[in-house]
Design a protein around this motif. Structure first.
Motif, mmCIF file in Angstrom:
data_model
loop_
_atom_site.group_PDB
_atom_site.id
_atom_site.type_symbol
_atom_site.label_atom_id
_atom_site.label_comp_id
_atom_site.label_asym_id
_atom_site.label_seq_id
_atom_site.Cartn_x
_atom_site.Cartn_y
_atom_site.Cartn_z
ATOM 1 N N ASP A 156 -5.883 5.538 -8.209
ATOM 2 C CA ASP A 156 -5.446 6.834 -7.935
ATOM 3 C C ASP A 156 -4.194 7.066 -8.939
ATOM 4 O O ASP A 156 -4.150 8.175 -9.556
ATOM 5 C CB ASP A 156 -5.014 6.847 -6.418
ATOM 6 C CG ASP A 156 -4.758 8.187 -6.082
ATOM 7 O OD1 ASP A 156 -5.831 9.161 -5.950
ATOM 8 O OD2 ASP A 156 -3.692 8.322 -5.664
ATOM 9 N N SER B 177 2.072 6.514 -6.979
ATOM 10 C CA SER B 177 1.114 7.187 -7.245
ATOM 11 C C SER B 177 1.208 8.811 -7.379
ATOM 12 O O SER B 177 1.107 9.565 -8.176
ATOM 13 C CB SER B 177 -0.187 6.956 -6.579
ATOM 14 O OG SER B 177 -1.337 7.827 -6.792
ATOM 15 N N HIS B 178 2.022 9.162 -6.066
ATOM 16 C CA HIS B 178 2.230 10.577 -5.887
ATOM 17 C C HIS B 178 3.318 10.761 -6.705
ATOM 18 O O HIS B 178 3.282 12.418 -6.889
ATOM 19 C CB HIS B 178 2.438 10.829 -4.380
ATOM 20 C CG HIS B 178 1.430 10.536 -3.483
ATOM 21 N ND1 HIS B 178 1.446 10.792 -2.017
ATOM 22 C CD2 HIS B 178 0.138 10.262 -3.617
ATOM 23 C CE1 HIS B 178 0.187 10.671 -1.567
ATOM 24 N NE2 HIS B 178 -0.638 10.475 -2.535
ATOM 25 N N THR C 32 0.823 -1.146 0.109
ATOM 26 C CA THR C 32 0.001 -0.007 -0.157
ATOM 27 C C THR C 32 0.846 1.137 -0.158
ATOM 28 O O THR C 32 0.684 2.250 -0.633
ATOM 29 C CB THR C 32 -1.023 0.061 1.261
ATOM 30 O OG1 THR C 32 -1.602 -0.914 1.230
ATOM 31 C CG2 THR C 32 -1.712 1.235 1.368
ATOM 32 N N CYS D 51 -5.413 2.312 -4.607
ATOM 33 C CA CYS D 51 -4.005 2.939 -5.010
ATOM 34 C C CYS D 51 -3.764 2.936 -6.702
ATOM 35 O O CYS D 51 -3.391 3.954 -7.121
ATOM 36 C CB CYS D 51 -2.888 2.093 -4.300
ATOM 37 S SG CYS D 51 -2.868 2.314 -2.499
ATOM 38 N N GLU E 282 -7.824 -2.093 -1.034
ATOM 39 C CA GLU E 282 -7.001 -0.778 -0.902
ATOM 40 C C GLU E 282 -5.775 -0.571 -1.586
ATOM 41 O O GLU E 282 -5.585 0.518 -2.500
ATOM 42 C CB GLU E 282 -6.125 -0.722 0.542
ATOM 43 C CG GLU E 282 -5.548 0.446 0.955
ATOM 44 C CD GLU E 282 -4.931 0.541 2.417
ATOM 45 O OE1 GLU E 282 -4.865 1.666 2.865
ATOM 46 O OE2 GLU E 282 -5.254 -0.363 3.106
ATOM 47 N N THR F 102 1.389 3.930 -3.095
ATOM 48 C CA THR F 102 0.860 5.307 -2.890
ATOM 49 C C THR F 102 2.182 6.404 -3.300
ATOM 50 O O THR F 102 2.061 7.296 -4.031
ATOM 51 C CB THR F 102 0.904 5.543 -1.353
ATOM 52 O OG1 THR F 102 -0.301 4.512 -0.950
ATOM 53 C CG2 THR F 102 0.292 6.728 -0.826
#
Length: 527
Positions: free
Chosen positions: A385, A352-353, A345, A382, A378, A349
């Motif tokens: 996103d 993604s960012h 996760t 991700c 979850e 993330t």
């Protein structure tokens, strides 16, 4: 090793000093030769040794037990206890049925082991039967037995049965209260748990910690820290679990000052930093933006467990340093630490960012192919996103539609945010309507759809959607920001500034700064 034939007393000493299954079998053989194996106390100790977790063997223990002509209650309890802790807890209940058939006298230690087996099996009917046996045989006033019964009801989700039993108990100790509080927290009823906590006349560290854990799990970080401060004021020393949860609350609030204070408390009181506490410290500093400090704490940890590594990776992730997060993921693998579901996760993330689409896809695929970790909701969130932020909205929608289970509101919400970000109006309207159908009582769904409609210039439709918030009587929570100053947290809510006690001082500050600037200017010019 065994030259002389030992007496009964010597046999018992040998059994107590035994440190391996091989030694135990040698002692057993000698006891059979000299005839002392049938002595009741020796047989009990021998059985307990075979049933021990350290070096015992449950198969051997059962063979020995079945060969004893008339096992006493200690022997029955030994076997029931061992099975209750094994991978075959049902056998403990079957043994109890045999025990009843042979009319073996009970004692207060029999029932907690049976109830442990019931808990492992989620066997509600059997729990009720044992409940009846406890009171039938006169152990209703035995706190040890009744507390075990309370724990099974509470932990199995039958909190109403636990509460009825709790109310009928003649004797309640602090374990009884703690069990009920923990049970209500696990059932999600934090209000009742807190009410019972307040009603306790005597609280120990477990009482305080259980309640703090409950607040943290519910996302009530401010309340958790307030309770932590009350605990210290009451003179109760926190343990590692208390401190870890309090640090998690600091991380949730971004309260760096409070987190530093807890770290200082740990150092002053020379509390040993175990893997859980160390991971909590790393996580707190990372989420509060102090990555250098997080890395310093991490470097000093004796046992760098997967949670500490994940905290570092997650810290780089939330601050948009995707490449650093990937580098640390590689370091973790080289250190021989296997990633968990939570680790993925964090790394997804990070991708993604940082807009690392291909790296994120590769990580997602490797979960099942390389690490044998199942994808959770979850992880799918991700990925949605990740694709959405990169502007791959069509691919994100197709990804959602290919999921092996029904997407939840978080998944669709991630796609809606991406639609708003990239001005994809038509898809945004479609997703917005899906969200309202799925979650009609959440005001935020209407606000998001109205924003999409407004961006498309459809003002009348946007107004109609927003009006549904009032029509349905939904609570539209205002935005909130906070700042910690001198250990005190100050919160500011959008549209409610007048409720803040020092709001007038804030409003007057620009005028005060302007006056001081003018006075400085006049002095500088010699006026």
């Amino acid at each position: 090793m065994l030259v002389m034939q030992p007496s009964v007393e010597q046999s018992q000493v040998l059994l107590e000093r035994c440190s391996s299954l091989q030694e135990l079998r040698q002692i057993h053989g000698q006891l059979l030769k000299n005839g002392t194996a049938t002595h009741e106390i020796t047989a009990s100790k021998l059985l307990a040794s075979y049933a021990s977790k350290e070096f015992g063997n449950l198969v051997y223990a059962r063979v020995l037990f079945d060969r004893i002509n008339s096992p006493n209650i200690v022997m029955w309890n030994t076997m029931i206890r061992t099975y209750s802790k094994s991978n075959d807890p049902e056998e403990a209940l079957l043994l109890y049925h045999q025990m009843l058939h042979h009319s073996v006298p009970h004692n207060s230690h029999t029932f907690p082991f049976l109830l442990k087996a019931c808990s492992a099996l989620s066997a509600f009917e059997e729990t009720q039967q044992i409940h009846a046996q406890i009171f039938k045989r006169g152990y209703g006033s035995e706190v040890y037995a009744t507390n075990s019964l309370l724990r099974v009801y509470a932990n199995s989700g039958y909190i109403e049965f636990a509460h009825m039993l709790f109310n009928k108990l003649e004797t309640r100790d602090i374990v009884s209260w703690n069990t009920m509080i923990d049970g209500y927290i696990k059932c999600g009823d934090l209000d009742v748990a807190y009410k019972m906590f307040q009603d306790m006349t005597v609280k120990n560290v477990i009482s305080w910690t259980t309640m703090i854990v409950g607040f943290v799990r519910k996302g009530m970080h401010k309340e958790a820290l307030s309770l932590f401060q009350q605990m210290l004021a009451a003179g109760v020393k926190p343990d590692c679990i208390t401190l870890s949860c309090s640090l998690s609350a600091c991380a949730g609030l971004g309260s760096l000052e409070q987190g530093r204070w807890i770290h200082n408390y740990i150092d002053i009181n020379e509390i040993k930093i175990d893997p859980v506490l160390g991971s909590a410290l790393v996580d707190m500093y990372a989420k509060c933006g102090e990555m250098e400090r997080a890395l310093q704490v991490f470097s000093k940890l004796e046992n760098k467990c997967v949670y500490a590594w994940t905290a570092i990776i997650g810290g780089f992730a939330v601050h948009g340093n995707g490449r650093e997060a990937l580098d640390w993921f590689i370091r973790m693998q080289k250190a021989g630490i296997k990633p968990t579901s939570i680790t993925f996760t964090a790394i997804l993330t990070a991708c993604s960012h940082a807009g690392l689409v291909e790296e994120g896809k590769s990580m997602f695929d490797s979960m099942s192919t390389v690490y044998n970790i199942a994808h959770s909701m979850e992880h799918y969130g991700c990925m949605v996103d990740l694709l959405g932020r990169a502007g791959l909205l069509k691919e994100a929608k197709e990804f959602i539609e290919s999921m092996p289970f029904k997407p939840n509101v978080v998944i669709w919400g991630a796609l809606l945010n991406a639609c708003y970000l990239h001005k994809h109006i038509e898809l945004g309207k479609e997703v917005g309507k899906i969200l309202i159908e799925m979650d009609p009582d959440h005001s935020g769904r209407y606000v998001h759809l109205a924003s999409i409609l407004a961006a498309a210039g459809e003002w009348n439709q946007a107004v109609k959607v927003r009006s549904q918030i009032k029509h349905r009587g939904l609570l539209n929570l205002p935005g909130c920001s906070s700042i910690t100053l001198n250990g005190v947290e100050h919160e500011f809510f959008a549209g409610t500034g007048s409720s803040y006690p020092h709001i007038q001082e804030i409003y007057d500050m620009p005028n005060l700064i302007e006056d001081r600037y003018d006075n400085f200017g006049r002095k500088f010019r010699g006026e």
